[in-house]
Design an enzyme around this catalytic site. Structure first.
Site, mmCIF file in Angstrom:
data_model
loop_
_atom_site.group_PDB
_atom_site.id
_atom_site.type_symbol
_atom_site.label_atom_id
_atom_site.label_comp_id
_atom_site.label_asym_id
_atom_site.label_seq_id
_atom_site.Cartn_x
_atom_site.Cartn_y
_atom_site.Cartn_z
ATOM 1 N N PRO A 128 -24.229 -16.220 11.500
ATOM 2 C CA PRO A 128 -22.923 -15.099 11.517
ATOM 3 C C PRO A 128 -21.948 -16.218 11.647
ATOM 4 C CG PRO A 128 -24.640 -13.722 12.085
ATOM 5 C CD PRO A 128 -25.106 -15.677 12.475
ATOM 6 N N SER A 132 -19.719 -22.890 8.146
ATOM 7 C CA SER A 132 -18.940 -24.874 7.834
ATOM 8 C C SER A 132 -18.760 -25.764 9.564
ATOM 9 C CB SER A 132 -17.689 -24.741 7.583
ATOM 10 O OG SER A 132 -17.670 -24.428 6.503
ATOM 11 N N ILE A 157 -30.222 -17.652 4.021
ATOM 12 C CA ILE A 157 -31.287 -18.229 4.471
ATOM 13 C C ILE A 157 -32.002 -18.203 2.925
ATOM 14 C CG2 ILE A 157 -33.157 -19.293 5.505
ATOM 15 C CD1 ILE A 157 -29.898 -19.291 6.825
ATOM 16 N N GLY A 339 -15.713 -15.429 -26.157
ATOM 17 C CA GLY A 339 -14.640 -14.364 -26.179
ATOM 18 C C GLY A 339 -15.397 -12.958 -25.513
ATOM 19 N N GLU A 363 -25.008 -25.479 1.346
ATOM 20 C CA GLU A 363 -24.724 -27.025 1.461
ATOM 21 C C GLU A 363 -23.561 -27.997 1.639
ATOM 22 O OE1 GLU A 363 -28.117 -28.986 -0.036
ATOM 23 O OE2 GLU A 363 -29.200 -26.721 -0.956
#
Lengths: 379, 265
Positions: A128, A132, A157, A339, A363
Site C-alpha cells: 500500500p 514506484s 498482486i 463510433g 511493472e
C-alpha cells in the site's frame, strides 16, 4: 541486420495465433464481463508448454527464447488481455526470478511444477505504501533459527489468491535502505500467510489481483531466494524482463484493436460508402499501423538483446514506455473509428481500451520508465 | 506399427482471391497451410502410435516451401518427414501425383497403414488417396469416420466409413490406405517442444532421380488430364420472394406451401 524471425519463432507465432483464435478468443468476452478466471484455458496452455516457455528443458520448460515469449504474449493479448497478464505474472515475475537467482535445489523444486502448470506463480512486490518507491517496503522478515518470520502486507498482486507459490520482497536489514531488502519464496498454505480480497478493476477483469497478508508467517531458511539483502537488485533485473512481456502485451492489445477497426471501417457504410474511403479514417488507420510497427520493433529488439545476453535495461524500458502509451492511442482511435458501436461491449474494442490501461502502470509506471531511461543515458 | 501420412500444402483458401482476367488463383502474399483434412490424418496416425507404439512418417510432394507443412506435422509429433520435390514433378495431375507418392512409399518400404485426408481444399478431387492405393495394389478405405480396431497378429483393420446412407463397418487386411473425414478426431496443437524439434530438423528432399521413377509418368508429361482453363462462374441471377405474415407459424405455413408447390419438398 536481419528482420526475419527464425523458423522456430515463426512456427511459434503460427501455433499461438491458432490456439488464441480457436480457444481463447471465443471466451474472451465472457472472461471480461463475468470476471471469470480462465482456468480451462490456463490448463490447456499448460499442457502445450506455454507456462514454461523460456526456461530450459531440464527444468520442465520449453527452452524457447525471449523473442518467442514476446511473440506468445503479443498473440495472446491480441485476443485476451486477462489471459496475457496471468501468463506474464506466472512466467516473467515468478518463475524467472527463481530461474535467475534461485539455488539449484530451489530451481529443481519449483520450476518443473511452475513450467507444467501444476503450480501457479505470483510476485509480491507492491505494498500500500510502496509502489514506484519500492524501497519503501514495510514487510519485515526476521531470522529466527532455521526460519524466517514474515510480517506485512502486499497489494495488487496478479494471481495472488490463486498462486501456489509467491515470490515476495521483505526488509531484512532495516538500516540499509534498498540494500536491506531480500526475496523469499512462500508457498500457499503456509501458516500465517493468507490472501485478502480480490480487487475489482477497470480492465483485465478475468485476471486475479489480490492482497496478501503475512502474520508471523514462518518459512524455512532455505526459502530465501538467492542471497540475503539482494532483493532490490533482483527485482530490478526481474522487472527489466517483465517489462518486455508487458510491452508485448500492450502491443497485442493494440494489434487486436487495430485489426477490428480496420475490418469495421471496410464494412461500415456512411454517406453511401464504406468509411475507410474517408481520409479522416485512413489517416487514423495509417497512424495506428505505423505506431504498432514501431512498437513491435522496440519490443523484439529488447527481447533479442536479452537473448544475446547483452544489456537491455534501457531498451526494455523504452519498449514498455512507448508501447503502453501507443496502445492507449491506438485503442482510442479504434473506438473512434467504431463510433457509438465502439463504446458498446459487443465490439470488444472498449474492452481492449480498458485492458491496455494497466500497461502504462504495472511493472513500473511510464514515469518510472522515463527515469530508468534517463538514468541509463546519463550514467 | 508404421503409419505413413500423405499431406499437401495448400493456400489458405479463406484468403485466396481469383484474378478475374487470367482466371488464376492470386497466390502472392497468401499464407500456406497444411490441408485441413490432412491434419486429421496426421492426428489419427499419432493416435495409432500412442496406442500401438511404432512410428509415423509424413510425406508431401510439392515445392521446397512445402517443407513448412512437413515441419508442422513433426511439431505435432510425427517422427520422420520426407519432401518429394523436383521441377519434373510440376504440373502433375492426381494420377501422376499418386504415382510419385506411391514411388516414395515403395522406397520407404514397410508400412502398415497409409493415411490421407479425404480431399485437398484447393483441388477438391479426393482422388490422390485412392490413386495411391490402386497403384500400390492395396485396399482402400475411404471416408473413414472411426478406426474400430487393428489386429496386428491377424493383419486386419476394422473401420467405420461415412457413407451417404449412414455408416458402414468394413474390415480389410493390412497394409491398406485410409482417407479420413474431419469428424474422426480433433487434431492436437503442436507443443512448444515439438516446434523446437521440428524447427531444427533437417528434412530430406527426394528428387525424381533418387526415387527411381519413370520420367514418363511424372509431372505434366505423366498426367492424363490437363487443366484447360480456370474461371469463376458468373454469379447466378436469383429472385427473392419475401414471405410476410403476421406470425412465424403463418410464415412457415406459407413457405411450406410454396416449397410443396415448387416440388422442392
Amino acid at each position: 541486420m536481419d528482420f526475419q524471425l527464425t523458423d522456430e519463432q515463426q512456427m511459434i507465432r503460427k501455433m499461438v495465433r491458432d490456439f488464441a483464435e480457436k480457444e481463447i478468443a471465443p471466451i474472451a468476452k465472457e472472461t471480461d464481463t463475468e470476471g471469470k478466471f480462465p482456468w480451462e484455458i490456463i490448463r490447456k496452455m499448460a499442457r502445450l508448454g506455454f507456462l514454461g516457455l523460456p526456461f530450459p528443458e531440464e527444468y520442465g520448460g520449453a527452452g524457447a527464447d525471449n523473442v518467442s515469449l514476446a511473440i506468445a504474449m503479443e498473440e495472446i493479448a491480441r485476443v485476451c488481455g486477462s489471459t496475457a497478464i496471468t501468463l506474464d505474472a506466472h512466467t516473467s515475475l515468478c518463475s524467472e526470478p527463481i530461474y535467475l537467482f534461485g539455488t539449484e535445489a530451489q530451481k529443481r523444486k519449483y520450476l518443473p511444477k511452475l513450467c507444467s502448470g501444476e503450480w501457479i506463480g505470483a510476485f509480491g512486490l507492491t505494498e500500500p505504501g510502496a509502489g514506484s518507491d519500492a524501497g519503501a517496503t514495510k514487510t519485515r522478515a526476521v531470522r529466527d533459527g532455521d526460519e524466517w518470520v514474515i510480517n506485512g502486507q502486499k497489494c495488487f498482486i496478479t494471481n495472488g489468491s490463486i498462486a501456489d507459490v509467491v515470490i515476495i520482497t521483505a526488509v531484512t536489514d532495516p538500516g540499509r535502505g534498498t540494500r536491506g531488502i531480500s526475496s523469499f519464496i512462500v508457498e500457499k498454505g503456509t501458516p500465517g500467510f493468507r490472501p485478502g480480497r480480490d480487487e475489482e478493476k477497470m480492465g483485465l477483469k478475468g485476471s486475479i489481483t489480490s492482497e496478501l497478508f503475512f502474520e508471523d508467517c514462518r518459512i524455512p531458511a532455505e526459502n530465501l531466494l538467492g542471497r540475503e539483502n539482494e532483493g532490490f537488485k533482483q527485482f530490478l533485473v526481474t522487472l527489466d524482463g517483465g517489462r518486455i512481456a508487458i510491452a508485448a502485451m500492450a502491443l497485442g492489445l493494440a494489434q487486436g484493436a487495430f485489426e477490428r477497426a480496420l475490418a469495421y471501417s471496410k464494412e461500415r457504410v456512411q454517406f453511401g460508402q464504406p468509411i475507410c474511403n474517408f481520409q479522416a479514417i485512413q489517416w487514423m488507420l495509417a497512424d495506428m499501423s505505423t505506431e504498432i510497427d514501431a512498437a513491435r520493433l522496440l519490443v523484439y529488439r529488447a527481447a533479442w538483446l536479452k537473448d544475446q545476453g547483452l544489456p537491455f535495461t534501457k531498451e526494455a524500458a523504452m519498449a514498455k514506455l512507448f508501447t503502453s502509451e501507443m496502445a492507449e492511442r491506438v485503442c482510442y482511435k479504434a473506438i473512434q473509428i467504431h463510433g457509438g458501436y465502439g463504446y458498446m461491449k459487443e465490439y470488444e474494442v472498449e474492452r481492449m481500451y480498458r485492458d491496455q490501461r494497466l500497461c502504462a502502470i504495472g511493472e513500473g509506471t511510464s514515469e518510472i520508465q522515463r527515469l530508468v531511461i534517463a538514468r541509463q543515458l546519463l550514467r | 506399427m508404421h503409419a505413413i501420412v500423405c499431406i499437401k500444402q495448400v493456400p489458405d483458401t479463406t484468403e485466396v482471391k481469383i484474378d478475374p482476367e487470367r482466371g488464376t488463383l492470386i497466390r502472392e502474399g497468401v499464407p500456406s497451410i497444411v490441408n485441413p483434412f490432412d491434419t486429421y490424418a496426421i492426428e489419427e496416425a499419432l493416435l495409432l502410435k500412442e496406442k500401438f507404439g511404432g512410428k509415423v512418417t509424413v510425406i508431401s510432394m510439392g515445392p521446397p516451401q512445402a517443407v513448412e507443412a512437413l515441419k508442422e506435422a513433426v511439431a505435432m509429433g510425427a517422427d520422420e518427414a520426407i519432401l518429394l520435390s523436383d521441377r519434373a514433378f510440376a504440373g502433375a495431375d492426381t494420377w501422376a501425383t499418386a504415382y510419385t507418392l506411391c514411388s516414395a512409399i515403395k522406397k520407404i518400404g514397410d508400412f502398415d497403414v497409409i493415411l490421407c485426408g479425404r480431399q485437398a481444399i484447393d483441388g477438391d478431387t479426393g482422388q490422390v488417396g485412392p490413386g495411391i492405393a490402386t497403384q500400390l495394389g492395396i485396399n482402400q478405405l475411404t471416408y473413414v469416420f472411426k478406426i474400430q480396431d487393428i489386429d496386428f497378429e491377424k493383419r486386419t483393420i476394422r473401420v467405420e466409413r461415412l457413407v451417404e446412407e449412414g455408416r458402414e463397418v468394413v474390415t480389410s487386411t493390412l497394409p491398406c490406405l485410409l482417407t479420413v473425414v474431419k469428424d474422426i478426431n480433433q487434431p492436437r496443437y503442436p507443443t512448444f517442444m515439438g516446434i523446437r524439434r521440428a524447427a531444427k530438423m533437417q528434412i530430406p528432399t527426394w528428387t525424381a532421380a533418387e526415387m527411381n521413377v519413370n520420367p514418363d509418368l511424372i509431372g505434366l508429361t505423366g498426367s492424363p488430364t490437363k487443366v484447360v482453363r480456370v474461371f469463376t462462374p458468373p454469379a447466378r441471377e436469383g429472385e427473392c420472394d419475401l414471405v410476410t405474415a403476421d406470425s412465424p407459424e403463418q410464415a412457415a405455413e406459407i413457405l411450406a406451401e410454396k416449397l410443396l408447390a415448387e416440388k422442392i419438398i
